[in-house]
Design a protein around this motif. Structure first.
Motif, PDB file in Angstrom:
ATOM      1  N   GLU B 447       0.380  -1.127   0.316  1.00 36.20           N
ATOM      2  CA  GLU B 447       0.028   0.118  -0.083  1.00 36.20           C
ATOM      3  C   GLU B 447       0.416   1.778   0.514  1.00 36.20           C
ATOM      4  O   GLU B 447       0.490   2.315  -0.539  1.00 36.20           O
ATOM      5  N   ALA B 448       2.277   1.176   0.623  1.00 35.45           N
ATOM      6  CA  ALA B 448       3.183   2.196   0.471  1.00 35.45           C
ATOM      7  C   ALA B 448       4.030   1.858   0.550  1.00 35.45           C
ATOM      8  O   ALA B 448       4.734   0.873   0.616  1.00 35.45           O
ATOM      9  N   GLU B 449       5.546   2.171   0.110  1.00 31.48           N
ATOM     10  CA  GLU B 449       6.988   1.936  -0.305  1.00 31.48           C
ATOM     11  C   GLU B 449       7.434   2.416   0.917  1.00 31.48           C
ATOM     12  O   GLU B 449       8.239   1.111   0.900  1.00 31.48           O
ATOM     13  N   PHE B 498      -0.569   9.180   5.237  1.00 36.73           N
ATOM     14  CA  PHE B 498       0.246   9.208   4.369  1.00 36.73           C
ATOM     15  C   PHE B 498       0.849  10.442   4.354  1.00 36.73           C
ATOM     16  O   PHE B 498       0.326  11.882   4.838  1.00 36.73           O
ATOM     17  N   HIS B 499       1.808  11.155   4.528  1.00 39.36           N
ATOM     18  CA  HIS B 499       2.692  12.734   4.772  1.00 39.36           C
ATOM     19  C   HIS B 499       3.842  12.272   3.787  1.00 39.36           C
ATOM     20  O   HIS B 499       4.018  11.207   2.933  1.00 39.36           O
ATOM     21  N   CYS B 535      13.343  10.457   1.595  1.00 38.40           N
ATOM     22  CA  CYS B 535      12.200   9.959   1.680  1.00 38.40           C
ATOM     23  C   CYS B 535      11.855  10.638   0.599  1.00 38.40           C
ATOM     24  O   CYS B 535      10.379  10.660   0.009  1.00 38.40           O
ATOM     25  N   ALA B 539      10.152   9.607  -2.471  1.00 39.86           N
ATOM     26  CA  ALA B 539       8.614  10.760  -3.555  1.00 39.86           C
ATOM     27  C   ALA B 539       9.030  10.714  -4.843  1.00 39.86           C
ATOM     28  O   ALA B 539       8.249  10.852  -6.005  1.00 39.86           O
ATOM     29  N   ARG B 544       5.624   6.059  -2.053  1.00 39.25           N
ATOM     30  CA  ARG B 544       4.588   7.111  -1.044  1.00 39.25           C
ATOM     31  C   ARG B 544       4.961   6.694   0.419  1.00 39.25           C
ATOM     32  O   ARG B 544       5.946   5.820   0.851  1.00 39.25           O
ATOM     33  N   CYS B 545       5.384   7.795   1.657  1.00 46.85           N
ATOM     34  CA  CYS B 545       5.139   6.986   2.880  1.00 46.85           C
ATOM     35  C   CYS B 545       4.397   7.560   3.249  1.00 46.85           C
ATOM     36  O   CYS B 545       3.011   8.369   2.895  1.00 46.85           O
ATOM     37  N   ALA B 546       4.062   6.167   4.507  1.00 42.75           N
ATOM     38  CA  ALA B 546       3.330   6.035   5.116  1.00 42.75           C
ATOM     39  C   ALA B 546       3.490   6.139   6.735  1.00 42.75           C
ATOM     40  O   ALA B 546       4.143   5.056   7.071  1.00 42.75           O
ATOM     41  N   GLU B 602      -3.519  12.912   3.716  1.00 39.29           N
ATOM     42  CA  GLU B 602      -4.417  12.065   3.353  1.00 39.29           C
ATOM     43  C   GLU B 602      -4.860  10.578   3.061  1.00 39.29           C
ATOM     44  O   GLU B 602      -3.708  10.334   4.470  1.00 39.29           O
TER      45      GLU B 602
END
Lengths: 450, 605
Positions: B447-449, B498-499, B535, B539, B544-546, B602
């Motif tokens: 879902e996020a890398e 997500f950030h 990060c 990006a 994506r960072c989560a 998000e």
């Protein structure tokens, strides 16, 4: 699946010390348990004690059998006293080998110091079906101040530990480190199937700290066998029974103190009360102090010696005593005082007093107040209050009938068979479904913050 | 007055005098009446291209003496000129222009070389000019006469010559890169006592921005200790008499560098340059030790000194890095994840971390790599790793670095030996009390890398739940990471959020991505900003960072790192911020303006 029901119950009793190394209350308690177990027909018992000194150490093995009773002794290596982590690699090897060899159904730890909290993990790994029982002594896991829950340095009674609260007593240690301490201890204590607390007070403290209530049981320690009336005892007029010797007339009230002479044991409270009574001219109340002060910090020792030298004629310092003489010495007093200014757990001196028919006057807190029923087997007085103790003593001296009533209370006290209760606990654990903790939880629940 | 601008003067002799570190010229300019150009004038010399390259201009304050020349028949004046400047020009001198003070009308007088004018050297040159001087009177002629008679630097400190006008000391001259030097020192000067301080080496002569001149090229530093000692005698009240400055091109190979202090009267003294023994981190620490820039001083400070720190760090990490690997137990051959933990300072955290990894199957699925980034704790780490392995049965790969390199190099060293399909960068003071925290984070990689957990302080308040950015006016208005919610109770939200970035204190990603990014950027010194940088680089490639708020770990962030106390550590953070700002400032201007509340861009469950 628990082990098969056939065959004898195999028990390994583990103590943080060994009565041959140090003759303290908890050492004696664990050893008495072992001796009683060994005497049972369908029980196989083994005993593993610890020694911090190099006296019995051998190069190579960390666990040896230096005594004729065949008990095992672990000579300590590297140990972390903050987290009770045993970093001795020899212990891991030798303890696991011993477990594999003895294959006990029940491993009963008295205390977690010296063996280290990881010992529970070793038992779980080597013997997944064995039950782990831990008897709690001081509140060491809760309190870094020697488990006494007394603040440092001002000596106030403490009721609750916490990362920040504990760092106040130990400014050199960060709250984060107290967090880690608790997390680490909790991670391994979570592996214990049943905690045994010798007093409800201690059990309550540990439950408040985070032990799961359903796994904590209040069971008094198994007392040491009452010495048989041997030659020396006969000469001293001791009979092997609970019946107290008649109080010699005309002596007034003889007050005894037995045990370690230290600040926390309330020695100053006792000396202050004696001074008050001396000033009031109560020559009918006399004090006998039995115990050792030489292992205490130097300033306390000096103060104690000074105070004894200046004490009135109503007080005699008798010095240290050997444990086998305690009964004779107790029978030479009318009441025993336990003036501790910390909580106490289940002081052996109370059991000793009772078996010699002596009522106990104790501070009104913690394990002492629980073990002495006020007005029945003794009296409570306000902790750290010499005036209250002095008043209590005058009342008793002036009321011989009241004192007699307390003696009758002692003679009639309930005497639960703690050994039988221990045995029942073991058998229940062996028979019952695995009530123990799930190893895979890693003890996170216990390790959480308070 | 200069006359017809089409009529130009002529350069008769020119050359570079090594003894004085200056260009010397003799010639004439058209001049019909009025006071001829004399004294300290700005002069520009234009040179022919060297070896086909660009020519160039050298300009600066020159000492100019006008002489009367009978051969000019009143149409011009003779000019003798001394311009202290670097002599690194091999091309021919084409022309010299004298810039008259602002209110002088008319075009600047100019001299041109005639094609076969030879470049003279040193003594011949000085002698030639000196022969033109007799008969000239006045202050400027006297000064030039003194210059021409001056002996060069003879490996001796001659500062006592100017003892009544200044006191000067270089505390550390730290070598930065091939030709650079970082100078930390002080100059106390009598009012109008010192004209210039130059660093000279071979034909190079570099005027340093210290002393009475505004410190444009360096940072002034308060030195009350120095002023106490010398201020009264010299009549100086300038407490900011210290300086830290960086000169990137001060040296010529094979030549001895020295300082030239020129008094306002023209007299010159020399001071030897003693190279500092400081290298690596101690050098960086020293360079940053005296400064406490704030507000708009911050960018100026680091634009000046940042390149020096970069050079020092580069030199620090350049040599072949030695390490040893020790194995305690055998890690799985194909681990699902390699957990990489740099160890610095405290070693005992290892015991607690591993105690919580034991018993949950970690040992069969993942590998654990500790990178000991602190030679002082190496022995203790080896011993503890051994007892921890024996107690808890979790295999440990211990990587012992020969020197302390800092967070990014330590993580990268671990990455270099990692075998896992994924990696988890983990600080040694982060503790997961649930045994399956790693597996739960790994399960989010679809879902996020880059995935991190919710990090809590020991009092159960939030330490990190995703990184945002804010500008800090006090710190140059640069972008700094923020940690929204820090110190508050967790809001109870579960699932992924997500950030723009997440902390490197605990960060999980596929190893392939980590390798593609070359790990953390080692230009960030010791440990700051490299996680945000990683990060943001990820990006750029669409990653994506989560933060998975359902997985909570404890991060016992040390307070010393959080404090804003001045001192070298704070300045090092600013250095890292400077690097980060140069790289990401523009990107963050866009990103964070578009998202006025940084963080929680998000949320999905």
């Amino acid at each position: 699946m628990r082990s098969e029901m056939r065959g004898p119950l195999r028990c390994l009793v583990i103590s943080h010390s060994h009565p041959r190394v140090l003759h303290g209350g908890s050492e004696v308690a664990s050893y008495s348990l072992f001796e009683r177990l060994r005497a049972e027909p369908d029980v196989e018992a083994a005993y593993l004690g610890c020694s911090r000194g190099a006296m019995h150490a051998r190069s190579g093995p960390s666990i040896t059998q230096p005594f004729p009773d065949g008990s095992f002794l672990y000579s300590l290596g590297e140990f972390d006293w903050f987290r009770f982590a045993n970093r001795d690699m020899r212990f891991v090897r030798d303890f696991r080998a011993l477990l594999a060899e003895l294959r006990p159904d029940v491993v009963h730890f008295h205390h977690y110091i010296n063996v280290g909290v990881e010992a529970f993990h070793h038992v779980r790994e080597v013997l997944p079906d064995a039950s782990i029982v831990l008897t709690l002594h001081e509140m060491l896991a809760i309190c870094n101040q020697q488990g006494q829950m007394v603040t440092r340095p001002d000596g106030k009674l403490c009721t609750r530990s916490g990362n920040v609260e504990c760092a106040r007593c130990f400014p050199e240690v960060s709250p984060a480190d107290f967090f880690l301490r608790r997390a680490y201890l909790g991670r391994f204590l979570a592996l214990v199937d049943r905690f045994v607390a010798p007093s409800a007070f201690l059990a309550r403290r540990f439950v408040e700290w985070g032990l799961p209530e359903e796994r904590v049981e209040v069971l008094e320690n198994v007392p040491a066998a009452f010495p048989a009336p041997g030659k020396a005892a006969t000469l001293l007029g001791i009979a092997g029974s609970d019946v107290p010797a008649a109080r010699p007339g005309g002596n007034g009230l003889r007050v005894g103190f037995f045990g370690q002479i230290s600040e926390l044991k309330g020695m100053d409270v006792l000396l202050d009360a004696a001074k008050l009574l001396d000033r009031e001219g109560r020559t009918d109340i006399s004090f006998r102090i039995h115990g050792d002060h030489t292992t205490q910090p130097q300033p306390f020792q000096e103060r104690f010696r000074r105070r004894i030298a200046k004490a009135g004629s109503n007080l005699v310092f008798e010095g240290a005593y050997r444990n086998e003489h305690v009964d004779a010495l107790m029978r030479d007093v009318d009441v025993v005082v336990v003036p501790s200014v910390w909580w106490e757990n289940s002081p052996v001196v109370i059991q000793e007093s009772f078996r010699n028919g002596r009522p106990v006057l104790c501070s009104n807190i913690g394990g002492m107040a629980e073990k002495v029923v006020d007005g029945v087997t003794g009296r409570h007085f306000g902790v750290n209050n010499p005036r209250a103790l002095a008043t209590l003593l005058t009342d008793l001296a002036d009321d011989p009938a009241g004192l007699d009533a307390l003696r009758r209370g002692v003679a009639a006290r309930e005497r639960p068979d703690s050994f039988a209760a221990h045995l029942a606990l073991y058998r229940g654990l062996r028979a019952g479904p695995g009530t123990g903790p799930d190893v895979t939880t890693g003890g996170a629940a216990l390790a959480g913050t308070a | 007055m200069p006359t017809n601008p089409d009529i130009q003067g002529c350069i008769d002799v020119w050359g570079y005098a090594a003894a004085t570190g200056s260009w010397l010229l003799g010639g004439w300019v058209p001049w019909t009446d009025g006071v001829p150009p004399q004294g300290f004038l700005t002069v520009s010399l234009r040179f022919a291209p060297e070896d086909g390259g660009d020519g160039g201009e050298v300009s600066g304050d020159a000492l100019v003496v006008a002489t009367s020349r009978a051969d000019l028949f009143g149409r011009g004046v003779g000019i003798l000129l001394h311009l202290p400047a670097s002599g690194l020009r091999s091309g021919a001198l084409l022309s010299a222009t004298l810039h008259l003070p602002g209110d002088a009308a008319g075009p600047a007088p100019r001299m041109q070389s005639i094609p076969d004018t030879q470049r003279l050297s040193d003594r011949v040159l000085s002698d030639t000019l000196a022969r033109s001087l007799p008969g000239q009177v006045g202050e400027w002629a006297d000064r030039l006469s003194e210059v021409l008679a001056r002996r060069g630097f003879e490996q001796q400190d001659t500062l006592d010559r100017l003892g009544d006008r200044c006191a000067f000391r270089i505390d550390e001259a730290i070598r930065c890169g091939e030709n650079g030097v970082l100078l930390d020192g002080w100059l106390v000067a009598a009012p109008s006592g010192v004209r210039a301080v130059r660093l000279r080496c071979g034909l190079r002569s570099t005027r340093l921005s210290i002393g009475n001149a505004a410190a444009v090229g360096g940072m002034r530093v308060a030195r009350p200790d120095v002023l106490d000692k010398y201020g009264r005698a010299l009549g100086s009240h300038d407490v900011r008499c210290g300086f830290v400055l960086f000169e990137p091109h001060g040296f010529e190979p094979g030549c001895v560098p020295f300082f030239e202090i020129e008094a306002t009267g023209g007299e010159v003294a020399y001071a030897r340059l003693h190279w500092s023994r400081l290298r690596g981190l101690p050098a960086i620490r020293h360079a940053l030790g005296h400064l406490s820039p704030r507000y708009n001083d911050v960018p100026r400070c680091f634009d000046l000194l940042g390149p020096a720190i970069e050079q020092l760090n580069l030199a620090r990490l350049e040599p072949e890095r030695g390490y040893r690997e020790m194995m305690f137990g055998a890690a799985p051959a194909q681990p699902r994840c390699s957990v990489i933990v740099p160890l610095y300072g405290r070693v005992d955290y290892l015991e607690v971390q591993v105690a919580f990894l034991a018993g949950g199957g970690f040992a069969h699925r993942h590998e654990l790599i500790y990178v000991v980034d602190d030679p002082e704790i190496a022995d203790a780490a080896v011993h503890l790793a051994d007892t921890v392995f024996r107690r808890f049965g979790v295999p440990i790969r211990l990587l012992l670095l020969d020197e302390n390199h800092g967070f990014a190099p330590a993580c990268n060293a671990g990455l270099g030996i990692a075998a896992g399909e994924a990696v988890c960068f983990l600080n040694s003071d982060v503790f997961g009390l649930e045994p399956d925290w790693l597996d739960r984070l790994l399960s989010r990689l679809d879902e996020a890398e880059l995935v991190g957990p919710l990090l809590l302080f020991e009092d159960d308040t939030v330490q990190h739940g995703g990184m945002g950015f804010e500008t800090v006016p006090e710190l140059g208005g640069w972008w700094f990471p923020t940690h929204p919610g820090k110190g508050s109770r967790p809001d109870g939200a579960a699932g992924l959020s997500f950030h723009p970035a997440i902390t490197g204190a605990c960060m999980v990603m596929r190893r392939a991505l980590a390798l593609e990014l070359d790990g953390f950027d080692e230009n960030f010194v010791i440990g700051d900003f490299e996680d945000s940088d990683l990060c943001l680089r990820a990006a750029e490639r669409g990653a994506r960072c989560a933060v998975d708020a359902g997985v909570a770990l404890y991060h016992l962030e040390r307070k010393s790192q959080a404090s804003h106390e001045h001192g070298w550590r704070m300045n090092l953070t600013l250095f890292n911020a400077w690097l980060h700002q140069r790289r990401w400032g523009a990107r963050l201007d866009v990103l964070c303006d578009a998202d006025p509340v940084p963080g929680a861009l998000e949320a999905v469950s």
